[in-house]
Motif scaffolding. Structure first.
Motif, PDB file in Angstrom:
ATOM      1  N   ASN A   1      -1.618 -58.145   1.412  1.00 22.89           N
ATOM      2  CA  ASN A   1      -2.615 -58.966   0.699  1.00 22.89           C
ATOM      3  C   ASN A   1      -3.623 -59.539   1.686  1.00 22.89           C
ATOM      4  O   ASN A   1      -4.831 -59.520   1.432  1.00 22.89           O
TER       5      ASN A   1
ATOM      6  N   GLY B   1       2.307 -51.913   3.909  1.00 21.55           N
ATOM      7  CA  GLY B   1       3.061 -52.959   3.227  1.00 21.55           C
ATOM      8  C   GLY B   1       3.707 -52.354   1.988  1.00 21.55           C
ATOM      9  O   GLY B   1       4.532 -51.444   2.073  1.00 21.55           O
ATOM     10  N   GLY B   2       3.267 -52.804   0.809  1.00 17.54           N
ATOM     11  CA  GLY B   2       3.848 -52.315  -0.447  1.00 17.54           C
ATOM     12  C   GLY B   2       3.253 -50.999  -0.922  1.00 17.54           C
ATOM     13  O   GLY B   2       3.655 -50.470  -1.956  1.00 17.54           O
ATOM     14  N   ASN B   3       2.273 -50.483  -0.197  1.00 17.33           N
ATOM     15  CA  ASN B   3       1.590 -49.228  -0.566  1.00 17.33           C
ATOM     16  C   ASN B   3       1.013 -49.282  -1.985  1.00 17.33           C
ATOM     17  O   ASN B   3       1.134 -48.336  -2.751  1.00 17.33           O
ATOM     18  N   THR B   4       0.387 -50.413  -2.313  1.00 21.27           N
ATOM     19  CA  THR B   4      -0.273 -50.535  -3.625  1.00 21.27           C
ATOM     20  C   THR B   4      -1.795 -50.518  -3.488  1.00 21.27           C
ATOM     21  O   THR B   4      -2.504 -50.726  -4.477  1.00 21.27           O
ATOM     22  N   GLY B   5      -2.290 -50.305  -2.290  1.00 19.38           N
ATOM     23  CA  GLY B   5      -3.733 -50.321  -2.039  1.00 19.38           C
ATOM     24  C   GLY B   5      -4.465 -49.293  -2.889  1.00 19.38           C
ATOM     25  O   GLY B   5      -3.893 -48.257  -3.267  1.00 19.38           O
TER      26      GLY B   5
ATOM     27  N   ILE C   1      -0.522 -57.572  11.158  1.00 20.97           N
ATOM     28  CA  ILE C   1      -0.163 -58.937  10.771  1.00 20.97           C
ATOM     29  C   ILE C   1       1.358 -58.995  10.643  1.00 20.97           C
ATOM     30  O   ILE C   1       1.960 -58.192   9.911  1.00 20.97           O
TER      31      ILE C   1
ATOM     32  N   HIS D   1       2.976 -56.670  -0.462  1.00 19.78           N
ATOM     33  CA  HIS D   1       3.471 -57.612   0.549  1.00 19.78           C
ATOM     34  C   HIS D   1       2.379 -58.620   0.881  1.00 19.78           C
ATOM     35  O   HIS D   1       1.194 -58.264   0.865  1.00 19.78           O
TER      36      HIS D   1
ATOM     37  N   PRO E   1      -0.298 -48.941   9.539  1.00 23.91           N
ATOM     38  CA  PRO E   1       0.527 -50.031   9.007  1.00 23.91           C
ATOM     39  C   PRO E   1       0.635 -49.928   7.484  1.00 23.91           C
ATOM     40  O   PRO E   1      -0.337 -49.587   6.817  1.00 23.91           O
TER      41      PRO E   1
END
Ligand code: FAD
Ligand code: MLT
Ligand code: ZN
Length: 475
Positions: free
Chosen positions: A157, A84-88, A219, A153, A82
């Motif tokens: 978060n 989201g914004g790929n900022t992890g 989620i 996203h 999964p």
């Protein structure tokens, strides 16, 4: 990139076939991405330290589509990552091998907002900053804020249980998230999307998914409690002569500013050098060994200003602070915040970044930074410390021209052992993802690890959801 640095073997999942692509195309028509150029960015993490080789990215719009995708992948034994914004920060959001990337980019609709309770219900792919604008127009505030707000996203978060810049005031997402809708590995839709403040009917299942980093379910929607937007916001940016003075400034701040304090962040002189060098930002105060950023949020400008000036008088008078500046207008507040928020960006321009995100007793927070500076000497380009001091959260970062295995050997397990001796956490807010899954044992006992493995097996028996992440590889 990935396999050289991090030894890991592909698990026996199926490989995506032409038939699979046709079946997926029927589920999300026109939203099955296989163009290698388009797949380049979602295969690489924000820090550019890990890279996957996925050949398929899916962009569902609805929870039903996510459910169909997972039901199909579960049956076919296809692994899914999964995104989201790929900022992890821990390599959790990109595939390790050829996992299918399930992106929430098109799941970006606000579903409802209640302007009495402040409860926002939205799809998981809403961008944090856009949600912020949406609720602020209605007199509310998102209870979390972070430097990545322009791309992360809300689903990401929640999946990482992100802490960030407002944690000190509004607390953890474990408190502000009221409900979640989650699609389980076999495609079951679990609708726990309640908007209730109080609900003690059975186990609080949503907590399992908060901070589970995409390993237990996807989620798809979030219900979150937004506090009223404060009418008076002030930011003070101060220089301190030493870390002991930073700590005393924090204590004074808590005494003097009490209920209006909304952030207490710190950064060292090396951080300031890097934002000046790489981002061309200018320090608003005289050069100091440490800087703190204090934010107040309240409902009466006059009252807050009075408290703040009383506080400043005390810290300047006693020498805890040697120079400072105050902002009350939005533009300047934003400018002062950017010095702190953009450290991550400055570091990534400095070279390869070894990133540690630790919870430590606040009195010992900076000792590790000084210790490492001495230990590494010229092998490191920069050793910096910054973070959410008010939450006991240190961001310790080391930069070097390029990745160097011997430098890594000098850092690990040293940093983790040091943290464990203080009974700290080896991941305060970024999670474990792919890069830190094997250090979970420094912060949790074997019984906890075993129960986590059992929960994973219960919720995702085939292990298709974000494999190689969060939990250590089985012995
Ligand atoms: P991604 O990076 O896409 O994914 C993160 C993890 O969540 C992955 O494991 C992924 O598989 C999983 N995931 C994503 N979406 C879902 C979903 N819908 N369902 C299930 N799993 C999902 N973090 C902090 O805690 N505090 C900070 O102050 C902070 N500041 C940052 C500043 C910068 C400049 C940057 C680049 C990052 C920062 N981060 C911070 C880290 C990061 O932004 C957060 O972890 C953020 O919450 C990740 O959101 P995302 O949408 O980018 O998720
Ligand atoms: C921050 O507080 O700036 C973020 O957690 C990102 C980082 O640690 O660099
Ligand atoms: Zn942080």
């Amino acid at each position: 990139l990935t396999r050289e640095r991090y030894p890991v073997r592909r698990l026996p999942f199926a490989q995506v076939s032409e038939d699979d692509l046709a079946a997926l195309e029927r589920i999300v028509p026109g939203r099955v991405i296989t163009d290698p150029e388009e797949l380049e960015a979602p295969n690489v993490d924000w820090l550019r330290t890990v890279r996957g080789s996925s050949k398929v990215l899916l962009r569902p719009r609805t929870s039903q589509e996510v459910a169909h995708i997972l039901r199909y992948c579960h049956e076919r034994n296809l692994a899914v990552s999964p995104q989201g914004g790929n900022t992890g920060m821990v390599g959790g959001s990109v595939p390790v091998f050829d996992e299918i990337i399930l992106s929430t980019t098109l799941m970006n609709q606000v579903m409802s907002f209640h302007d009495v309770s402040g409860v926002l219900v939205c799809q998981a792919g809403c961008i944090l900053e856009e949600l912020g604008r949406y609720v602020e127009e209605r007199g509310f505030l998102m209870p979390l804020d972070l430097g990545a707000k322009g791309s992360c996203h809300i689903g990401g978060n929640v999946a990482t249980n992100a802490g960030g810049l407002r944690f000190l005031r509004y607390g953890s997402l474990r408190g502000t998230v009221l409900g979640l809708e989650v699609v389980l590995a076999d495609g079951t839709i679990l609708n726990c999307l309640t908007s209730l403040r109080k609900d003690n009917t059975g186990y609080d299942l949503k907590q399992l998914f908060i901070g589970s980093e995409g390993t237990l379910g996807v989620i798809t929607a979030v219900s979150i409690l937004c506090p009223p937007k404060p009418s008076a916001v002030n930011v003070a940016f101060l220089g301190c002569p030493g870390f002991a003075e930073v700590l005393q400034t924090f204590s004074t701040c808590r005494q003097k500013l009490g209920e209006i304090l909304s952030a207490f962040e710190f950064m060292d002189a090396e951080c300031m050098k890097l934002v000046e060098l790489h981002l061309r930002l200018a320090s608003p105060v005289r050069e100091s060994p440490f800087y703190v950023l204090i934010e107040t949020s309240g409902s009466g400008a006059g009252h807050d200003a009075e408290k703040l000036s009383d506080f400043l008088e005390q810290v300047l008078g006693s020498g805890l602070v040697t120079d400072g500046t105050l902002a009350t207008d939005q533009r300047r507040i934003k400018m002062l915040w950017s010095l702190r928020e953009r450290i991550t960006e400055a570091l990534s321009r400095d070279g390869y970044v070894y990133k540690y995100d630790l919870s430590l007793p606040v009195e010992r927070l900076y000792d590790l930074v000084s210790d490492l500076r001495a230990r590494l000497g010229p092998r490191a380009k920069h050793v910096v410390g910054y973070g959410h001091l008010g939450d006991g959260n240190l961001h310790l970062n080391v930069t070097a021209e390029a990745f160097d295995v011997s430098l890594l050997g000098a850092l690990e397990p040293y940093v983790y052992e040091w943290t464990a001796r203080q009974r700290g956490s080896v991941s305060a807010e970024h999670g474990l993802g792919f890069k830190k899954r094997d250090v979970l044992c420094y912060s949790k006992p074997p019984e906890a690890l075993q129960l986590m493995q059992q929960l994973k097996a219960l919720l995702d028996p085939k292990g298709i959801l974000n494999p190689y992440k969060t939990l250590p590889a089985r012995a």
